[in-house]
Design a protein around this motif. Sequence first.
Motif, PDB file in Angstrom:
ATOM      1  N   ALA A 241      12.012   4.216  -7.491  1.00 34.79           N
ATOM      2  CA  ALA A 241      10.570   4.215  -7.757  1.00 34.79           C
ATOM      3  C   ALA A 241      10.059   2.822  -8.092  1.00 34.79           C
ATOM      4  CB  ALA A 241      10.242   5.182  -8.899  1.00 34.79           C
ATOM      5  N   LEU A 242      10.945   1.908  -8.472  1.00 42.85           N
ATOM      6  CA  LEU A 242      10.529   0.538  -8.741  1.00 42.85           C
ATOM      7  C   LEU A 242       9.961  -0.122  -7.488  1.00 42.85           C
ATOM      8  CD1 LEU A 242      13.466  -0.644 -11.018  1.00 42.85           C
ATOM      9  CD2 LEU A 242      11.052  -0.553 -11.683  1.00 42.85           C
ATOM     10  N   ILE A 243      10.396   0.323  -6.313  1.00 39.50           N
ATOM     11  CA  ILE A 243       9.926  -0.290  -5.065  1.00 39.50           C
ATOM     12  C   ILE A 243       8.439   0.003  -4.838  1.00 39.50           C
ATOM     13  CG2 ILE A 243      10.240  -0.388  -2.557  1.00 39.50           C
ATOM     14  CD1 ILE A 243      13.218   0.259  -3.064  1.00 39.50           C
ATOM     15  N   PRO A 244       8.020   1.301  -4.761  1.00 39.31           N
ATOM     16  CA  PRO A 244       6.574   1.547  -4.573  1.00 39.31           C
ATOM     17  C   PRO A 244       5.721   1.078  -5.743  1.00 39.31           C
ATOM     18  CG  PRO A 244       7.750   3.610  -4.984  1.00 39.31           C
ATOM     19  CD  PRO A 244       8.792   2.558  -4.748  1.00 39.31           C
ATOM     20  N   LEU A 245       6.294   1.030  -6.950  1.00 36.86           N
ATOM     21  CA  LEU A 245       5.530   0.526  -8.093  1.00 36.86           C
ATOM     22  C   LEU A 245       5.271  -0.973  -7.974  1.00 36.86           C
ATOM     23  CD1 LEU A 245       7.155   2.370 -11.157  1.00 36.86           C
ATOM     24  CD2 LEU A 245       4.848   2.701 -10.259  1.00 36.86           C
ATOM     25  N   SER A 246       6.197  -1.693  -7.359  1.00 39.90           N
ATOM     26  CA  SER A 246       6.110  -3.155  -7.307  1.00 39.90           C
ATOM     27  C   SER A 246       5.283  -3.665  -6.132  1.00 39.90           C
ATOM     28  CB  SER A 246       7.521  -3.755  -7.232  1.00 39.90           C
ATOM     29  OG  SER A 246       8.304  -3.351  -8.329  1.00 39.90           O
ATOM     30  N   ILE A 247       5.322  -2.957  -5.015  1.00 36.89           N
ATOM     31  CA  ILE A 247       4.675  -3.460  -3.791  1.00 36.89           C
ATOM     32  C   ILE A 247       3.196  -3.788  -3.993  1.00 36.89           C
ATOM     33  CG2 ILE A 247       3.999  -2.819  -1.438  1.00 36.89           C
ATOM     34  CD1 ILE A 247       6.692  -1.381  -1.196  1.00 36.89           C
ATOM     35  N   PRO A 248       2.388  -2.922  -4.643  1.00 44.16           N
ATOM     36  CA  PRO A 248       0.960  -3.270  -4.809  1.00 44.16           C
ATOM     37  C   PRO A 248       0.737  -4.559  -5.587  1.00 44.16           C
ATOM     38  CG  PRO A 248       1.336  -0.940  -5.283  1.00 44.16           C
ATOM     39  CD  PRO A 248       2.680  -1.576  -5.160  1.00 44.16           C
ATOM     40  N   PHE A 249       1.594  -4.843  -6.550  1.00 43.83           N
ATOM     41  CA  PHE A 249       1.425  -6.055  -7.355  1.00 43.83           C
ATOM     42  C   PHE A 249       1.766  -7.306  -6.543  1.00 43.83           C
ATOM     43  CE2 PHE A 249       1.910  -2.678 -10.463  1.00 43.83           C
ATOM     44  CZ  PHE A 249       0.906  -2.985 -11.377  1.00 43.83           C
ATOM     45  N   VAL A 250       2.774  -7.209  -5.670  1.00 41.66           N
ATOM     46  CA  VAL A 250       3.073  -8.337  -4.794  1.00 41.66           C
ATOM     47  C   VAL A 250       1.942  -8.514  -3.781  1.00 41.66           C
ATOM     48  CG1 VAL A 250       4.718  -9.271  -3.105  1.00 41.66           C
ATOM     49  CG2 VAL A 250       5.560  -7.999  -5.094  1.00 41.66           C
ATOM     50  N   TRP A 251       1.397  -7.411  -3.296  1.00 43.11           N
ATOM     51  CA  TRP A 251       0.265  -7.484  -2.359  1.00 43.11           C
ATOM     52  C   TRP A 251      -0.928  -8.212  -2.986  1.00 43.11           C
ATOM     53  CZ3 TRP A 251      -4.637  -5.277  -2.927  1.00 43.11           C
ATOM     54  CH2 TRP A 251      -5.463  -5.346  -1.810  1.00 43.11           C
ATOM     55  N   LEU A 252      -1.149  -7.994  -4.279  1.00 42.96           N
ATOM     56  CA  LEU A 252      -2.263  -8.662  -4.959  1.00 42.96           C
ATOM     57  C   LEU A 252      -2.145 -10.183  -4.910  1.00 42.96           C
ATOM     58  CD1 LEU A 252      -2.775  -6.461  -8.150  1.00 42.96           C
ATOM     59  CD2 LEU A 252      -4.360  -6.732  -6.237  1.00 42.96           C
ATOM     60  N   LEU A 253      -0.920 -10.682  -4.790  1.00 38.86           N
ATOM     61  CA  LEU A 253      -0.718 -12.125  -4.746  1.00 38.86           C
ATOM     62  C   LEU A 253      -1.105 -12.727  -3.391  1.00 38.86           C
ATOM     63  CD1 LEU A 253       2.798 -12.279  -6.475  1.00 38.86           C
ATOM     64  CD2 LEU A 253       0.576 -12.713  -7.538  1.00 38.86           C
ATOM     65  N   PHE A 254      -1.246 -11.859  -2.360  1.00 39.18           N
ATOM     66  CA  PHE A 254      -1.510 -12.340  -1.001  1.00 39.18           C
ATOM     67  C   PHE A 254      -2.596 -11.525  -0.293  1.00 39.18           C
ATOM     68  CE2 PHE A 254       2.946 -13.210  -2.004  1.00 39.18           C
ATOM     69  CZ  PHE A 254       3.062 -14.559  -1.685  1.00 39.18           C
ATOM     70  N   PHE A 255      -3.401 -10.757  -1.024  1.00 43.42           N
ATOM     71  CA  PHE A 255      -4.285  -9.790  -0.362  1.00 43.42           C
ATOM     72  C   PHE A 255      -5.279 -10.446   0.590  1.00 43.42           C
ATOM     73  CE2 PHE A 255      -6.724 -10.991  -4.077  1.00 43.42           C
ATOM     74  CZ  PHE A 255      -8.032 -11.017  -3.627  1.00 43.42           C
ATOM     75  N   TRP A 256      -5.609 -11.719   0.388  1.00 44.45           N
ATOM     76  CA  TRP A 256      -6.568 -12.388   1.261  1.00 44.45           C
ATOM     77  C   TRP A 256      -5.891 -13.026   2.484  1.00 44.45           C
ATOM     78  CZ3 TRP A 256      -4.788 -14.082  -3.380  1.00 44.45           C
ATOM     79  CH2 TRP A 256      -4.132 -15.307  -3.409  1.00 44.45           C
ATOM     80  N   LYS A 257      -4.573 -12.967   2.560  1.00 46.16           N
ATOM     81  CA  LYS A 257      -3.840 -13.533   3.694  1.00 46.16           C
ATOM     82  C   LYS A 257      -3.387 -12.396   4.609  1.00 46.16           C
ATOM     83  CE  LYS A 257      -2.128 -17.565   1.141  1.00 46.16           C
ATOM     84  NZ  LYS A 257      -2.780 -18.591   1.979  1.00 46.16           N
ATOM     85  N   TYR A 260       0.263 -11.478   6.210  1.00 45.17           N
ATOM     86  CA  TYR A 260       1.336 -10.815   5.469  1.00 45.17           C
ATOM     87  C   TYR A 260       1.024  -9.321   5.386  1.00 45.17           C
ATOM     88  CZ  TYR A 260       2.333 -15.594   4.042  1.00 45.17           C
ATOM     89  OH  TYR A 260       2.601 -16.934   4.047  1.00 45.17           O
ATOM     90  N   LYS A 261       1.970  -8.506   5.823  1.00 50.16           N
ATOM     91  CA  LYS A 261       1.787  -7.055   5.873  1.00 50.16           C
ATOM     92  C   LYS A 261       2.487  -6.381   4.700  1.00 50.16           C
ATOM     93  CE  LYS A 261      -0.147  -7.808   9.858  1.00 50.16           C
ATOM     94  NZ  LYS A 261      -1.621  -7.762   9.994  1.00 50.16           N
ATOM     95  N   GLY A 262       2.151  -5.097   4.513  1.00 46.50           N
ATOM     96  CA  GLY A 262       2.800  -4.321   3.462  1.00 46.50           C
ATOM     97  C   GLY A 262       4.302  -4.263   3.647  1.00 46.50           C
TER      98      GLY A 262
END
Length: 352
Positions: A241-257, A260-262
């Motif tokens: 469960a750490l994987i789906p919990l972490s992905i959105p936070f990493v996405w926030l670091l690059f959401f305007w680029k 980079y895909k999910g």
Amino acid sequence: MGEFDAAGEVVSGALLGRAVESHRGEAGHGGHGGICLNCGTTLTGPYCHRCGQAGHVHRTIGAIWHEILHGVVHFEGKLWNTLPMLFFRPGELTRRYIHGERARFVSPMAMFLFSVFSMFAVLQIMGISPPAEVGTVAQFEQGLTFARQNTESAIADARESRAKAAPGSERAQKLDKRIAGLERDLDELEKVPLSLSRASGKGLNFKTGWKRIDKGIEKANRNPGLALYKLQTNSYKFSWALIPLSIPFVWLLFFWKRRYKGYDHAVFVTYSLAFNSILFILLTIAGGLGLPNDAIAIAAMTITPVHIFFQMKGAYRLRGWSALLRTFVLLHFIAFILVLFGLLLLGLGLLG
């Protein structure tokens, strides 16, 4: 039995990892010709072009051990390509896997499963695994009372022997040291509350209004040992469960680029978690071999941020300052992710 259980954990993790690992690009057995024994298609190579099954199939007892050995040791040789890069060039590993080099490396999920199962196997070997038997509050109180009484009795016996020993003798000095040590032990035992409810005033006796949660709280208050056991085992079962919990936070670091895909973030997160599981294994073994706790703590607090920095810098092709800034933000995100994960485990334990 703990060592056998631990070996079983490693084998299980390897075979689970193997189950999700791609077989493409690996060496096959057997020549051309014949038909596929799975779907009946005429073979034009070592693998069936329709269903993917190998043209040559094993039917011996030795083949079972061969498959287990490949699962644990090899991943068909991919493990030895993946581990060095995961440790020393994590950014390059992540980037190359994302951009299509899949046959050369163990996939992130397979690596994660193998590392997590291995981690809990090592914990079991080192005696840090959840207890096979858990006690109630009454048993805890009884054991603590017995320990206090036993220590008091040992102090009385030591003082009686000290009174009979010649003043200034070596025996008298040894007994003085023993008495001092036992008194320190008794002081520590006296600091332990006789029950969890006395330690917290009200214990866990509060209501949420949700019957299932309230029932779980009541059980935890009645048997905290069992509650801890559930918490520990759930951390093992639901570590994914750490994987789906972490992905959105990493996405926030690059959401305007948008380049980079999910999927890119998922590969980054999963390889990072696999590395930290292996790091935990190594530090646990080092502690068992006598490495001071201070050195272990320093290594844990230093290696993980440095690894995240280099993985992020290489995987996303960032400049140094950009990777450093994102690493700093991500470390704060990780603290929040761990809180969410802890709440998830607590909820699962109470509902269970």
